[in-house]
Scaffold this motif. Structure first.
Motif, PDB file in Angstrom:
ATOM      1  N   SER A   1       8.036 -31.120  -2.918  1.00  0.00           N
ATOM      2  CA  SER A   1       8.882 -29.806  -2.271  1.00  0.00           C
ATOM      3  C   SER A   1       8.371 -29.486  -0.824  1.00  0.00           C
ATOM      4  O   SER A   1       9.141 -29.221  -0.221  1.00  0.00           O
ATOM      5  CB  SER A   1       8.338 -28.702  -3.503  1.00  0.00           C
ATOM      6  N   LYS A   2       7.055 -29.850  -0.456  1.00  0.00           N
ATOM      7  CA  LYS A   2       6.932 -29.542   0.726  1.00  0.00           C
ATOM      8  C   LYS A   2       7.546 -30.342   1.662  1.00  0.00           C
ATOM      9  O   LYS A   2       8.276 -30.268   2.776  1.00  0.00           O
ATOM     10  CB  LYS A   2       5.414 -29.609   1.264  1.00  0.00           C
TER      11      LYS A   2
ATOM     12  N   LYS B   1      11.394 -29.669   2.101  1.00  0.00           N
ATOM     13  CA  LYS B   1      11.360 -28.600   2.996  1.00  0.00           C
ATOM     14  C   LYS B   1      11.383 -29.323   4.442  1.00  0.00           C
ATOM     15  O   LYS B   1      12.385 -28.726   5.282  1.00  0.00           O
ATOM     16  CB  LYS B   1      10.419 -27.551   2.830  1.00  0.00           C
ATOM     17  N   GLU B   2      10.506 -30.312   4.596  1.00  0.00           N
ATOM     18  CA  GLU B   2      10.565 -30.769   6.129  1.00  0.00           C
ATOM     19  C   GLU B   2      11.589 -31.687   6.391  1.00  0.00           C
ATOM     20  O   GLU B   2      11.978 -31.466   7.657  1.00  0.00           O
ATOM     21  CB  GLU B   2       9.234 -31.656   6.044  1.00  0.00           C
TER      22      GLU B   2
ATOM     23  N   THR C   1       1.800 -19.187  -3.391  1.00  0.00           N
ATOM     24  CA  THR C   1       1.823 -20.202  -2.101  1.00  0.00           C
ATOM     25  C   THR C   1       2.758 -21.141  -2.558  1.00  0.00           C
ATOM     26  O   THR C   1       3.630 -21.569  -1.770  1.00  0.00           O
ATOM     27  CB  THR C   1       0.598 -20.652  -1.903  1.00  0.00           C
ATOM     28  N   VAL C   2       2.669 -22.002  -3.646  1.00  0.00           N
ATOM     29  CA  VAL C   2       3.503 -22.974  -4.015  1.00  0.00           C
ATOM     30  C   VAL C   2       4.824 -22.435  -4.436  1.00  0.00           C
ATOM     31  O   VAL C   2       5.728 -23.158  -3.968  1.00  0.00           O
ATOM     32  CB  VAL C   2       2.786 -23.778  -5.210  1.00  0.00           C
TER      33      VAL C   2
ATOM     34  N   SER D   1       6.651 -20.138  -2.996  1.00  0.00           N
ATOM     35  CA  SER D   1       7.398 -20.022  -1.870  1.00  0.00           C
ATOM     36  C   SER D   1       7.910 -21.369  -1.408  1.00  0.00           C
ATOM     37  O   SER D   1       8.887 -21.404  -0.738  1.00  0.00           O
ATOM     38  CB  SER D   1       6.608 -19.294  -0.908  1.00  0.00           C
ATOM     39  N   ASP D   2       7.327 -22.551  -1.524  1.00  0.00           N
ATOM     40  CA  ASP D   2       7.729 -23.804  -1.318  1.00  0.00           C
ATOM     41  C   ASP D   2       8.864 -24.392  -2.221  1.00  0.00           C
ATOM     42  O   ASP D   2       9.489 -25.295  -1.930  1.00  0.00           O
ATOM     43  CB  ASP D   2       6.698 -24.878  -1.034  1.00  0.00           C
TER      44      ASP D   2
ATOM     45  N   ASN E   1      11.451 -22.457  -3.449  1.00  0.00           N
ATOM     46  CA  ASN E   1      12.667 -21.616  -3.572  1.00  0.00           C
ATOM     47  C   ASN E   1      13.958 -22.464  -3.804  1.00  0.00           C
ATOM     48  O   ASN E   1      14.040 -23.500  -3.077  1.00  0.00           O
ATOM     49  CB  ASN E   1      12.792 -20.892  -2.006  1.00  0.00           C
TER      50      ASN E   1
END
Length: 186
Positions: free
Chosen positions: A49-50, A53-54, A77-78, A80-81, A83
């Protein structure tokens, strides 16, 4: 897959405990797909997921519903990544008291309650088959092929003419601004 109205453009795998899935995600990005279905454990889902996003992949994202019960995933925190990611759970499971009953019985939360519910149902289906057929493989096959709906703790399990289980109604939960919201019944 065409009978379901879509074309499968890519299948790939990453190693368990991977810290980099950019190679596979870049291949997916270059294919210009509409949606990505991710089958992963919590750590890999967080990594993926991170990196999604990147890499600015703006595809619809789908994954396994039981991951929402994992504390590594189910935190602000997780989330939000995540979404826009959609998690599918059977309607019956979401409305089930099975998790609470397990927690009450053993005195602690069940780490993967959806998987536990499916395992519980599987064991009881196998128990029923064994009770009727013993070790007779042909009898077991016939029993499964002709089995009517099984009302289990994970929901109503239906079987097709090949003995494969088919769930009928899912609730899709989408992460939106770090919050889980019910989206639709499908």
């Amino acid at each position: 897959y065409s009978k379901f109205g879509f074309t499968l453009k890519y299948t790939g795998a990453i190693e368990l405990n991977t810290t980099d899935a950019r190679t596979q995600l870049s291949k997916i990005k270059n294919l210009n797909v509409d949606a990505i279905y991710i089958m992963a454990y919590a750590n890999e889902l967080i990594t993926i997921s991170k990196e999604i996003k990147e890499l600015q992949l703006n595809n619809k994202l789908f994954t396994l519903g039981w991951l929402l019960s994992d504390p590594k995933v189910n935190n602000p925190t997780v989330l939000s990544d995540l979404n826009g990611m959609m998690f599918g759970l059977t309607k019956e499971y979401v409305e089930s008291s099975f998790n609470k009953e397990l927690t009450d019985k053993f005195g602690k939360d069940v780490q993967y309650p959806y998987v536990s519910a499916l395992a519980y149902d599987t064991v009881y289906i196998l128990k029923n088959i064994y009770g009727k057929c013993g070790y007779d493989v042909n009898c077991a096959k016939s029993y499964l092929y002709n089995m009517s709906d099984y009302n289990g703790v994970s929901g109503i399990i239906k079987f097709d003419k090949f003995g494969d289980s088919v769930q009928t109604q899912y609730i899709i939960k989408e992460v939106n601004d770090g919050n889980k919201i019910g989206r639709a019944h499908v």
